[in-house]
Design an enzyme around this catalytic site. Structure first.
Site, PDB file in Angstrom:
ATOM      1  N   ALA A   1       0.816  -1.230   0.000  1.00 31.57           N
ATOM      2  CA  ALA A   1       0.000   0.000   0.000  1.00 31.57           C
ATOM      3  C   ALA A   1       0.840   1.266   0.000  1.00 31.57           C
ATOM      4  O   ALA A   1       0.312   2.360   0.151  1.00 31.57           O
ATOM      5  CB  ALA A   1      -0.936  -0.008   1.205  1.00 31.57           C
TER       6      ALA A   1
ATOM      7  N   VAL B   1       6.041  -9.621   2.843  1.00 33.90           N
ATOM      8  CA  VAL B   1       5.006 -10.638   2.639  1.00 33.90           C
ATOM      9  C   VAL B   1       5.611 -11.976   2.203  1.00 33.90           C
ATOM     10  O   VAL B   1       4.963 -13.017   2.280  1.00 33.90           O
ATOM     11  CB  VAL B   1       3.917 -10.188   1.623  1.00 33.90           C
TER      12      VAL B   1
ATOM     13  N   TYR C   1       6.499 -14.776 -13.247  1.00 35.68           N
ATOM     14  CA  TYR C   1       5.426 -13.846 -12.857  1.00 35.68           C
ATOM     15  C   TYR C   1       4.065 -14.383 -13.315  1.00 35.68           C
ATOM     16  O   TYR C   1       3.091 -14.398 -12.551  1.00 35.68           O
ATOM     17  CB  TYR C   1       5.719 -12.485 -13.497  1.00 35.68           C
TER      18      TYR C   1
HETATM   19  P1  NDP Z   1       4.704  -1.210  -7.373  1.00 31.61           P
HETATM   20  O1  NDP Z   1       6.040  -1.824  -7.655  1.00 31.61           O
HETATM   21  O2  NDP Z   1       4.444   0.172  -7.806  1.00 31.61           O
HETATM   22  O3  NDP Z   1       4.371  -1.329  -5.810  1.00 31.61           O
HETATM   23  C1  NDP Z   1       4.531  -2.547  -5.163  1.00 31.61           C
HETATM   24  C2  NDP Z   1       4.059  -2.429  -3.738  1.00 31.61           C
HETATM   25  O4  NDP Z   1       4.259  -3.701  -3.100  1.00 31.61           O
HETATM   26  C3  NDP Z   1       4.823  -1.410  -2.947  1.00 31.61           C
HETATM   27  O5  NDP Z   1       3.969  -0.855  -1.979  1.00 31.61           O
HETATM   28  C4  NDP Z   1       5.903  -2.260  -2.280  1.00 31.61           C
HETATM   29  O6  NDP Z   1       6.353  -1.608  -1.113  1.00 31.61           O
HETATM   30  C5  NDP Z   1       5.140  -3.529  -1.981  1.00 31.61           C
HETATM   31  N1  NDP Z   1       5.974  -4.717  -1.877  1.00 31.61           N
HETATM   32  C6  NDP Z   1       6.813  -5.226  -2.813  1.00 31.61           C
HETATM   33  N2  NDP Z   1       7.415  -6.319  -2.339  1.00 31.61           N
HETATM   34  C7  NDP Z   1       6.954  -6.510  -1.078  1.00 31.61           C
HETATM   35  C8  NDP Z   1       7.215  -7.468  -0.079  1.00 31.61           C
HETATM   36  N3  NDP Z   1       8.077  -8.456  -0.265  1.00 31.61           N
HETATM   37  N4  NDP Z   1       6.564  -7.355   1.099  1.00 31.61           N
HETATM   38  C9  NDP Z   1       5.686  -6.344   1.320  1.00 31.61           C
HETATM   39  N5  NDP Z   1       5.390  -5.414   0.398  1.00 31.61           N
HETATM   40  C10 NDP Z   1       6.028  -5.493  -0.785  1.00 31.61           C
HETATM   41  O7  NDP Z   1       3.650  -2.230  -8.016  1.00 31.61           O
HETATM   42  P2  NDP Z   1       2.231  -1.970  -8.717  1.00 31.61           P
HETATM   43  O8  NDP Z   1       1.451  -1.003  -7.936  1.00 31.61           O
HETATM   44  O9  NDP Z   1       2.462  -1.751 -10.146  1.00 31.61           O
HETATM   45  O10 NDP Z   1       1.591  -3.433  -8.582  1.00 31.61           O
HETATM   46  C11 NDP Z   1       0.733  -3.797  -7.516  1.00 31.61           C
HETATM   47  C12 NDP Z   1       0.180  -5.179  -7.825  1.00 31.61           C
HETATM   48  O11 NDP Z   1      -0.514  -5.143  -9.076  1.00 31.61           O
HETATM   49  C13 NDP Z   1       1.248  -6.253  -7.977  1.00 31.61           C
HETATM   50  O12 NDP Z   1       0.787  -7.458  -7.441  1.00 31.61           O
HETATM   51  C14 NDP Z   1       1.408  -6.377  -9.472  1.00 31.61           C
HETATM   52  O13 NDP Z   1       1.874  -7.638  -9.833  1.00 31.61           O
HETATM   53  C15 NDP Z   1      -0.010  -6.148  -9.930  1.00 31.61           C
HETATM   54  N6  NDP Z   1      -0.112  -5.698 -11.295  1.00 31.61           N
HETATM   55  C16 NDP Z   1       0.515  -4.554 -11.734  1.00 31.61           C
HETATM   56  C17 NDP Z   1       0.405  -4.166 -13.046  1.00 31.61           C
HETATM   57  C18 NDP Z   1       1.070  -2.956 -13.567  1.00 31.61           C
HETATM   58  O14 NDP Z   1       1.056  -2.772 -14.810  1.00 31.61           O
HETATM   59  N7  NDP Z   1       1.640  -2.090 -12.758  1.00 31.61           N
HETATM   60  C19 NDP Z   1      -0.376  -4.956 -13.998  1.00 31.61           C
HETATM   61  C20 NDP Z   1      -1.005  -6.130 -13.452  1.00 31.61           C
HETATM   62  C21 NDP Z   1      -0.866  -6.467 -12.148  1.00 31.61           C
HETATM   63  P3  NDP Z   1       7.842  -1.801  -0.489  1.00 31.61           P
HETATM   64  O15 NDP Z   1       8.792  -1.835  -1.665  1.00 31.61           O
HETATM   65  O16 NDP Z   1       8.013  -0.628   0.404  1.00 31.61           O
HETATM   66  O17 NDP Z   1       7.785  -3.088   0.249  1.00 31.61           O
END
Ligand code: NDP
Length: 253
Positions: free
Chosen positions: A20, A70, A161
Site C-alpha cells: 500500500a 510478505v 510472474y
Molecule cells: P509497485 O512496484 O508500484 O508497488 C509494489 C508495492 O508492493 C509497494 O507498496 C511495495 O512496497 C510492496 N511490496 C513489494 N514487495 C513486497 C514485499 N516483499 N513485502 C511487502 N510489500 C512489498 O507495483 P504496482 O502497484 O504496479 O503493482 C501492484 C500489484 O498489481 C502487484 O501485485 C502487481 O503484480 C499487480 N499488477 C501490476 C500491473 C502494472 O502494470 N503495474 C499490472 C497487473 C498487475 P515496499 O517496496 O516498500 O515493500
C-alpha cells in the site's frame, strides 16, 4: 438515502491492503478509506507507507501502518495478527503486494523463480489462511486478490510472474467455493498495464508494443483499478464470488 450514505458504504469495515505504499495498492487503500473503511497499510518499510497514510488522513480516513515482508510467512502472519488486534476485526483483505524478476526461461535463476513465487503466490496463501480464520468466525468477509493480465495470457520473459499470477487465480476460485457458506467472497482483479514504479522501467519500444495491444489506446492508471476493488469490498457485490475481473483497456476479451 442521502449522498453521504451512498459514498460511505464501507463505514465500520476494517481492511488490510498489502503493497500500500505506492502504485495500485496506495490507490486502493485511499479508495477504501474514502468509502469509509478503516485501513491497515502494509509494505516492507514504514517510511514508504507514510505518504499513503497521510493522504488517507487528509481525506478524513483512519490508517494504520505495518512493516512486513510478505515473502516471509512468519513476519507477514504476525503483522496480520497485529493489524487485526489494532482494528478489532478484519472485513476486507486486499492481496496486492507483488514483484517481477523478468528473464527468458533459459536465463532465469532459481532465485528469480523462487522470489516471485514467494512474494506473489505464497504470500497470498499465508494471508488468505490468516484472514479466513478471522472471517470464518465473523461469518463474513471479502478477499480481493490482485492478479494480472499476464497470469491469463502469459508473456515472454515473465514465466515466473505469469505462473505466480495464474496461481493466485486457482487459489481464488478454490477459496470462493471453500468459504462461501460463511458469506465470505473471494475474487481476483486482473489489471492490464498500469503506470506505476513496476512498469516505469519498461523501454519506450516495449511501451509502444504494449499500447498497440490496448483497444482503449492508453496505459492504465492506478485510479482505474481502485474503484472496482471498492465495489468488490462493498455491499453491492455480495452475490459475486470466484470471479476474475479484467481491467485492462480491452486487452483480454
Ligand atoms: P509497485 O512496484 O508500484 O508497488 C509494489 C508495492 O508492493 C509497494 O507498496 C511495495 O512496497 C510492496 N511490496 C513489494 N514487495 C513486497 C514485499 N516483499 N513485502 C511487502 N510489500 C512489498 O507495483 P504496482 O502497484 O504496479 O503493482 C501492484 C500489484 O498489481 C502487484 O501485485 C502487481 O503484480 C499487480 N499488477 C501490476 C500491473 C502494472 O502494470 N503495474 C499490472 C497487473 C498487475 P515496499 O517496496 O516498500 O515493500
Amino acid at each position: 438515502m442521502t449522498s453521504e450514505e451512498v459514498s460511505m458504504e464501507l463505514q465500520g469495515q476494517k481492511a488490510l491492503i498489502t503493497g500500500a505504499s505506492r502504485g495500485i495498492g496506495a490507490a486502493i487503500a485511499l479508495e477504501l478509506a474514502k468509502g469509509g473503511a478503516e485501513v491497515a497499510l502494509l509494505a516492507r518499510s514504514l517510511e514508504g507507507l507514510e505518504g499513503s497514510a497521510a493522504a488517507i488522513r487528509e481525506a478524513g480516513g483512519t490508517a494504520h501502518c505495518f512493516a512486513a515482508d510478505v515473502g516471509d510467512g512468519v513476519q507477514f502472519e504476525a503483522a496480520i495478527g497485529q493489524a487485526h488486534k489494532q482494528m478489532g476485526r478484519l472485513d476486507i483483505l486486499v492481496n496486492n503486494a507483488g514483484i517481477t524478476r523478468d528473464r527468458l526461461i533459459i536465463q532465469m535463476k532459481d532465485d528469480d523463480w523462487d522470489q516471485v513465487m514467494q512474494v506473489n503466490l505464497r504470500s497470498a496463501f499465508v494471508a488468505c489462511k490468516a484472514a479466513a480464520k478471522i472471517m470464518l468466525r465473523q461469518k463474513s468477509g471479502r478477499i480481493i486478490q490482485i492478479s494480472s493480465v499476464i497470469g491469463v495470457i502469459g508473456n515472454a520473459g515473465q514465466s515466473n510472474y505469469a505462473a505466480s499470477k495464474a496461481g493466485t487465480i486457482g487459489l481464488v476460485k478454490s477459496l470462493a467455493k471453500e468459504l462461501a457458506s460463511r458469506s465470505i467472497t473471494v475474487n481476483a482483479v486482473a489489471p492490464g498495464y498500469v503506470e506505476t514504479d513496476m512498469t516505469s522501467v519498461l523501454p519506450d519500444k516495449v511501451r509502444e508494443q504494449i499500447l498497440s495491444q490496448i483497444p482503449l489506446g492508453r496505459i492504465g492508471a492506478a485510479g482505474d483499478i481502485a474503484p472496482l476493488v471498492r465495489f468488490l469490498a462493498g455491499p453491492g457485490s455480495s452475490y459475486i464470488t470466484g470471479q476474475v475481473f479484467h481491467v485492462d483497456g480491452g486487452m483480454v476479451t
